[in-house]
Design a protein around this motif. Structure first.
Motif, PDB file in Angstrom:
ATOM      1  N   THR A 205       0.814  -1.229   0.000  1.00 11.14           N
ATOM      2  CA  THR A 205       0.000   0.000   0.000  1.00 11.14           C
ATOM      3  C   THR A 205       0.842   1.272   0.000  1.00 11.14           C
ATOM      4  O   THR A 205       0.297   2.364  -0.157  1.00 11.14           O
ATOM      5  CB  THR A 205      -0.949   0.041   1.212  1.00 11.14           C
ATOM      6  N   ALA A 206       2.158   1.150   0.193  1.00 12.67           N
ATOM      7  CA  ALA A 206       2.992   2.348   0.307  1.00 12.67           C
ATOM      8  C   ALA A 206       2.971   3.187  -0.968  1.00 12.67           C
ATOM      9  O   ALA A 206       3.097   4.417  -0.920  1.00 12.67           O
ATOM     10  CB  ALA A 206       4.423   1.957   0.659  1.00 12.67           C
ATOM     11  N   HIS A 207       2.816   2.553  -2.132  1.00  9.11           N
ATOM     12  CA  HIS A 207       2.855   3.270  -3.403  1.00  9.11           C
ATOM     13  C   HIS A 207       1.514   3.896  -3.760  1.00  9.11           C
ATOM     14  O   HIS A 207       1.413   4.661  -4.728  1.00  9.11           O
ATOM     15  CB  HIS A 207       3.272   2.315  -4.528  1.00  9.11           C
ATOM     16  N   LEU A 208       0.464   3.576  -3.000  1.00  5.00           N
ATOM     17  CA  LEU A 208      -0.882   4.059  -3.335  1.00  5.00           C
ATOM     18  C   LEU A 208      -1.092   5.492  -2.849  1.00  5.00           C
ATOM     19  O   LEU A 208      -0.462   5.950  -1.888  1.00  5.00           O
ATOM     20  CB  LEU A 208      -1.936   3.152  -2.696  1.00  5.00           C
ATOM     21  N   ALA A 209      -1.988   6.178  -3.524  1.00  6.25           N
ATOM     22  CA  ALA A 209      -2.452   7.479  -3.036  1.00  6.25           C
ATOM     23  C   ALA A 209      -3.705   7.245  -2.196  1.00  6.25           C
ATOM     24  O   ALA A 209      -4.414   6.248  -2.399  1.00  6.25           O
ATOM     25  CB  ALA A 209      -2.777   8.393  -4.209  1.00  6.25           C
ATOM     26  N   PRO A 210      -3.981   8.113  -1.214  1.00  6.35           N
ATOM     27  CA  PRO A 210      -5.232   7.959  -0.464  1.00  6.35           C
ATOM     28  C   PRO A 210      -6.423   7.953  -1.420  1.00  6.35           C
ATOM     29  O   PRO A 210      -6.536   8.809  -2.291  1.00  6.35           O
ATOM     30  CB  PRO A 210      -5.257   9.191   0.448  1.00  6.35           C
ATOM     31  N   ALA A 211      -7.300   6.973  -1.262  1.00  3.03           N
ATOM     32  CA  ALA A 211      -8.436   6.804  -2.179  1.00  3.03           C
ATOM     33  C   ALA A 211      -9.614   7.676  -1.750  1.00  3.03           C
ATOM     34  O   ALA A 211      -9.785   7.970  -0.565  1.00  3.03           O
ATOM     35  CB  ALA A 211      -8.861   5.344  -2.208  1.00  3.03           C
ATOM     36  N   PRO A 212     -10.438   8.086  -2.710  1.00  9.36           N
ATOM     37  CA  PRO A 212     -11.643   8.854  -2.352  1.00  9.36           C
ATOM     38  C   PRO A 212     -12.561   8.045  -1.440  1.00  9.36           C
ATOM     39  O   PRO A 212     -12.756   6.844  -1.632  1.00  9.36           O
ATOM     40  CB  PRO A 212     -12.309   9.120  -3.708  1.00  9.36           C
ATOM     41  N   CYS A 213     -13.120   8.709  -0.466  1.00 11.06           N
ATOM     42  CA  CYS A 213     -14.051   8.055   0.447  1.00 11.06           C
ATOM     43  C   CYS A 213     -15.337   7.686  -0.302  1.00 11.06           C
ATOM     44  O   CYS A 213     -15.918   8.529  -0.991  1.00 11.06           O
ATOM     45  CB  CYS A 213     -14.386   8.999   1.603  1.00 11.06           C
ATOM     46  N   PRO A 214     -15.787   6.452  -0.205  1.00 12.34           N
ATOM     47  CA  PRO A 214     -17.047   6.079  -0.872  1.00 12.34           C
ATOM     48  C   PRO A 214     -18.195   6.981  -0.397  1.00 12.34           C
ATOM     49  O   PRO A 214     -18.296   7.273   0.803  1.00 12.34           O
ATOM     50  CB  PRO A 214     -17.268   4.628  -0.425  1.00 12.34           C
ATOM     51  N   PRO A 215     -19.038   7.450  -1.304  1.00 14.24           N
ATOM     52  CA  PRO A 215     -20.119   8.367  -0.913  1.00 14.24           C
ATOM     53  C   PRO A 215     -21.000   7.836   0.216  1.00 14.24           C
ATOM     54  O   PRO A 215     -21.395   8.589   1.106  1.00 14.24           O
ATOM     55  CB  PRO A 215     -20.924   8.547  -2.209  1.00 14.24           C
ATOM     56  N   ALA A 216     -21.308   6.542   0.199  1.00 14.40           N
ATOM     57  CA  ALA A 216     -22.169   5.982   1.250  1.00 14.40           C
ATOM     58  C   ALA A 216     -21.480   6.037   2.607  1.00 14.40           C
ATOM     59  O   ALA A 216     -22.128   6.284   3.635  1.00 14.40           O
ATOM     60  CB  ALA A 216     -22.550   4.546   0.909  1.00 14.40           C
ATOM     61  N   LEU A 217     -20.178   5.826   2.633  1.00 13.72           N
ATOM     62  CA  LEU A 217     -19.441   5.938   3.890  1.00 13.72           C
ATOM     63  C   LEU A 217     -19.339   7.387   4.318  1.00 13.72           C
ATOM     64  O   LEU A 217     -19.470   7.703   5.515  1.00 13.72           O
ATOM     65  CB  LEU A 217     -18.045   5.319   3.735  1.00 13.72           C
ATOM     66  N   LEU A 218     -19.114   8.280   3.359  1.00 13.43           N
ATOM     67  CA  LEU A 218     -19.031   9.709   3.686  1.00 13.43           C
ATOM     68  C   LEU A 218     -20.300  10.189   4.367  1.00 13.43           C
ATOM     69  O   LEU A 218     -20.251  10.967   5.330  1.00 13.43           O
ATOM     70  CB  LEU A 218     -18.768  10.519   2.414  1.00 13.43           C
ATOM     71  N   ARG A 219     -21.454   9.712   3.897  1.00 12.73           N
ATOM     72  CA  ARG A 219     -22.718  10.118   4.521  1.00 12.73           C
ATOM     73  C   ARG A 219     -22.774   9.677   5.975  1.00 12.73           C
ATOM     74  O   ARG A 219     -23.365  10.358   6.825  1.00 12.73           O
ATOM     75  CB  ARG A 219     -23.905   9.542   3.735  1.00 12.73           C
ATOM     76  N   LEU A 220     -22.168   8.533   6.287  1.00 14.87           N
ATOM     77  CA  LEU A 220     -22.147   8.065   7.676  1.00 14.87           C
ATOM     78  C   LEU A 220     -21.201   8.899   8.536  1.00 14.87           C
ATOM     79  O   LEU A 220     -21.414   9.037   9.743  1.00 14.87           O
ATOM     80  CB  LEU A 220     -21.710   6.596   7.729  1.00 14.87           C
ATOM     81  N   LEU A 221     -20.158   9.442   7.917  1.00 13.42           N
ATOM     82  CA  LEU A 221     -19.161  10.204   8.661  1.00 13.42           C
ATOM     83  C   LEU A 221     -19.623  11.615   8.994  1.00 13.42           C
ATOM     84  O   LEU A 221     -19.172  12.205   9.973  1.00 13.42           O
ATOM     85  CB  LEU A 221     -17.851  10.279   7.861  1.00 13.42           C
ATOM     86  N   LEU A 222     -20.513  12.147   8.152  1.00 15.26           N
ATOM     87  CA  LEU A 222     -20.988  13.518   8.367  1.00 15.26           C
ATOM     88  C   LEU A 222     -22.121  13.532   9.387  1.00 15.26           C
ATOM     89  O   LEU A 222     -22.920  12.597   9.444  1.00 15.26           O
ATOM     90  CB  LEU A 222     -21.478  14.118   7.046  1.00 15.26           C
ATOM     91  N   PRO A 223     -22.212  14.587  10.200  1.00 19.81           N
ATOM     92  CA  PRO A 223     -23.351  14.703  11.119  1.00 19.81           C
ATOM     93  C   PRO A 223     -24.652  14.778  10.335  1.00 19.81           C
ATOM     94  O   PRO A 223     -24.676  15.280   9.201  1.00 19.81           O
ATOM     95  CB  PRO A 223     -23.078  16.017  11.859  1.00 19.81           C
ATOM     96  N   PRO A 224     -25.735  14.286  10.875  1.00 20.66           N
ATOM     97  CA  PRO A 224     -27.015  14.341  10.166  1.00 20.66           C
ATOM     98  C   PRO A 224     -27.496  15.780  10.037  1.00 20.66           C
ATOM     99  O   PRO A 224     -27.128  16.641  10.836  1.00 20.66           O
ATOM    100  CB  PRO A 224     -27.958  13.533  11.072  1.00 20.66           C
TER     101      PRO A 224
END
Length: 290
Positions: A188-207
Motif C-alpha cells: 500500500t505504500a505506493h498508493l495514493a489515499p483513495a476517495p471516500c465512498p459516498p455511502a461511507l461519507l454520509r455516515l461520517l458527516l453529522p445528520p
C-alpha cells in the motif's frame, strides 16, 4: 539525548519531509503520540478571551502548526529534537485526508464491524494507504470532498472505529512511539489515499439539523444552536465545530457567535474551549473559500 533517540528523530524528520512532498501537512510528535511542542501560552492566565491557534507566530499549537513547507517542517523538528514521530493533519487541502482508525481489542472486532457497515450501506473500501499500528490496529487513509467537513469521532460509526477528520491528525508511518513503530502495510505504500465512498461519507458527516416543522436549519441558525445544545459528553466539540462550519459557510458565523458560545457553555464546555473550536471552524471555511 541517546544515540537511538537521535536516530529516531532523524528518521522521523525524513519521513515527515517525504509526506510533506506529497502534500500532507505534518507536525513533530513525541513518543506519547502527542504533539512534541508544548503551547507557548501554557503559563497564561486561565481567563484568556480567546485561544491562539498560531496567530502569535510561535510553535506549539498542535495540529495548527502543520505544514507542507520543508523549511517550516525542519524548523518544527529543530525546536523539538526529542520528537520520534510525526503527525499528519487531516481535513486540509489538497487531500482533505480522512483517517479510519480500526482499533484492536479482545472484546471487539473493528474490522468485522467495518465489513458489516459496508454490507449494510452498500460500499466497498477501495485500495488505499493502510498504516499498521504497534497494537495491531490499522489506519485507512481516504480523501474527502473539499466542500464537506468530516468531524473527529470515537466509536460513533461502530465500537472500535474512530474517525480522524478536520482538526485531527494521524500518526505517520515511520514514527516510533513508546509501544513501537508505525509501518505501512505491504503493498500500500505506493498508493495514493483513495476517495471516500459516498455511502461511507454520509455516515461520517453529522445528520442534517431539522426543525420541529420538518425542514432543515433556517437562515437564522436556530437549528444549529439546538444541534449544539443536544450534544452529549464526547460530542460537544464535534457538534460545535460542525455547527460553526455550517454557520460560516452560510454567512451567519459572526451573528451566531454569541448564541453558539452560550449553547456550548450550556453543554459543559468552557468559553475558552468553545471560542477555540469556533475559531478553528472559521479558519477552515475561510481556507475552502480562498
Amino acid at each position: 539525548m541517546a544515540t537511538t533517540d537521535r536516530q529516531a528523530t532523524t528518521l522521523a524528520l525524513a519521513h515527515a519531509l517525504s509526506a510533506a512532498e506529497r502534500g500532507l501537512a505534518v507536525i513533530p510528535l513525541a513518543r506519547t503520540k502527542l504533539p512534541a511542542l508544548r503551547s507557548p501560552h501554557r503559563d497564561a492566565p486561565t481567563p484568556e478571551p480567546f485561544t491562539c491557534h498560531g496567530e502569535c507566530g510561535r510553535f506549539g499549537h498542535g495540529v495548527h502548526d502543520a505544514s507542507t513547507d520543508p523549511a517550516r517542517v525542519r524548523a518544527l523538528f529543530a525546536a523539538a529534537p526529542w520528537a520520534t514521530g510525526y503527525g499528519i493533519a487531516c481535513g486540509l487541502p489538497p487531500h482533505h485526508l480522512i483517517g479510519i482508525d480500526l482499533d484492536t481489542k479482545p472484546e471487539r472486532d473493528s474490522s468485522t464491524a467495518l465489513r458489516e457497515l459496508a454490507l449494510r450501506h452498500l460500499f466497498t473500501i477501495p485500495p488505499t494507504v493502510v498504516v499498521l499500528t504497534p497494537s495491531g490496529g490499522r489506519h485507512l487513509w481516504l480523501t474527502g470532498p473539499p466542500d464537506h467537513v468530516v468531524p473527529n469521532s470515537a466509536g460513533r460509526l461502530a465500537p472500535g472505529i474512530d474517525v480522524r477528520g478536520a482538526g485531527g491528525y494521524l500518526v505517520g508511518p515511520g514514527s516510533r512511539t513508546r509501544h513501537g513503530a508505525y509501518t505501512t502495510a505491504p503493498g500500500t505504500a505506493h498508493l495514493a489515499p483513495a476517495p471516500c465512498p459516498p455511502a461511507l461519507l454520509r455516515l461520517l458527516l453529522p445528520p442534517p439539523v431539522r426543525r420541529a416543522g420538518g425542514g432543515t436549519t433556517g437562515g437564522d441558525g436556530r437549528g444549529l444552536v439546538q444541534f449544539v445544545l443536544a450534544a452529549h459528553r464526547g460530542q460537544r466539540n464535534t457538534r460545535l465545530f460542525w455547527a460553526a462550519c455550517r454557520a460560516y459557510e452560510n454567512g451567519i458565523g459572526p451573528a451566531l457567535l454569541a448564541p453558539l458560545l452560550d449553547a456550548a457553555r450550556a453543554t459543559g464546555l468552557t468559553e475558552r474551549e468553545a471560542r477555540a473550536t469556533i475559531a478553528s471552524a472559521a479558519r477552515m471555511t475561510a481556507r475552502r473559500r480562498a
